[in-house]
Design a protein around this motif. Structure first.
Motif, PDB file in Angstrom:
ATOM      1  N   TYR A   5       0.820  -0.706  -0.449  1.00  0.00           N
ATOM      2  CA  TYR A   5      -0.320  -0.252  -0.020  1.00  0.00           C
ATOM      3  C   TYR A   5       0.374   1.444  -0.451  1.00  0.00           C
ATOM      4  O   TYR A   5       1.961   1.151   0.539  1.00  0.00           O
ATOM      5  N   CYS A   7       1.388   5.944   1.294  1.00  0.00           N
ATOM      6  CA  CYS A   7       0.873   6.503   1.973  1.00  0.00           C
ATOM      7  C   CYS A   7      -0.385   6.968   2.259  1.00  0.00           C
ATOM      8  O   CYS A   7       0.116   8.197   1.213  1.00  0.00           O
ATOM      9  N   ASN A   8      -1.157   7.225   2.449  1.00  0.00           N
ATOM     10  CA  ASN A   8      -2.176   8.742   2.515  1.00  0.00           C
ATOM     11  C   ASN A   8      -1.187   9.753   2.770  1.00  0.00           C
ATOM     12  O   ASN A   8      -1.860  10.534   2.113  1.00  0.00           O
ATOM     13  N   GLY A  19       3.438  -0.192   9.808  1.00  0.00           N
ATOM     14  CA  GLY A  19       2.101   0.565   8.944  1.00  0.00           C
ATOM     15  C   GLY A  19       1.145   0.249   9.857  1.00  0.00           C
ATOM     16  O   GLY A  19       0.359  -0.107  11.155  1.00  0.00           O
ATOM     17  N   ARG A  20       0.160   1.343   9.251  1.00  0.00           N
ATOM     18  CA  ARG A  20      -1.075   1.680  10.603  1.00  0.00           C
ATOM     19  C   ARG A  20      -2.072   1.883  10.042  1.00  0.00           C
ATOM     20  O   ARG A  20      -1.845   2.353   8.527  1.00  0.00           O
ATOM     21  N   LEU A  21      -3.351   0.899   9.851  1.00  0.00           N
ATOM     22  CA  LEU A  21      -4.456   1.322   8.999  1.00  0.00           C
ATOM     23  C   LEU A  21      -5.664   1.848   9.573  1.00  0.00           C
ATOM     24  O   LEU A  21      -6.262   1.598  10.801  1.00  0.00           O
ATOM     25  N   TYR A  31      -4.334   3.955   5.029  1.00  0.00           N
ATOM     26  CA  TYR A  31      -3.175   3.434   5.224  1.00  0.00           C
ATOM     27  C   TYR A  31      -1.835   4.729   5.786  1.00  0.00           C
ATOM     28  O   TYR A  31      -1.741   5.264   4.556  1.00  0.00           O
ATOM     29  N   CYS A  33       2.328   5.261   7.204  1.00  0.00           N
ATOM     30  CA  CYS A  33       3.568   4.073   7.025  1.00  0.00           C
ATOM     31  C   CYS A  33       4.303   4.442   8.098  1.00  0.00           C
ATOM     32  O   CYS A  33       4.802   3.150   9.097  1.00  0.00           O
TER      33      CYS A  33
END
Length: 63
Positions: A5, A7-8, A19-21, A31, A33
């Protein structure tokens, strides 16, 4: 095949298993990082105006 993915916030690629959702109430997926990106998003910062992000570097003409 493992999905990667982006990173947004900063635009960096996220390695699988890191990372984190973040899921918003309306079901939108974000998403991140790192916690740095997540906190900047929570503070309402715009990635175009932050110099170290991919969008920020593009806006400043660095890339």
């Amino acid at each position: 095949m493992v999905e990667t993915y982006k990173c947004n916030f900063c635009g960096k690629a996220i390695e699988p298993g890191t990372g984190r959702l973040f899921v918003r109430k309306d079901g939108a997926l974000f998403y991140f990082c790192s916690m740095k990106c997540h906190k900047n998003y929570d503070l309402g910062r715009v990635p175009r105006k932050v110099a170290w992000t991919e969008a920020g570097r593009k806006a400043l003409g660095k890339e």
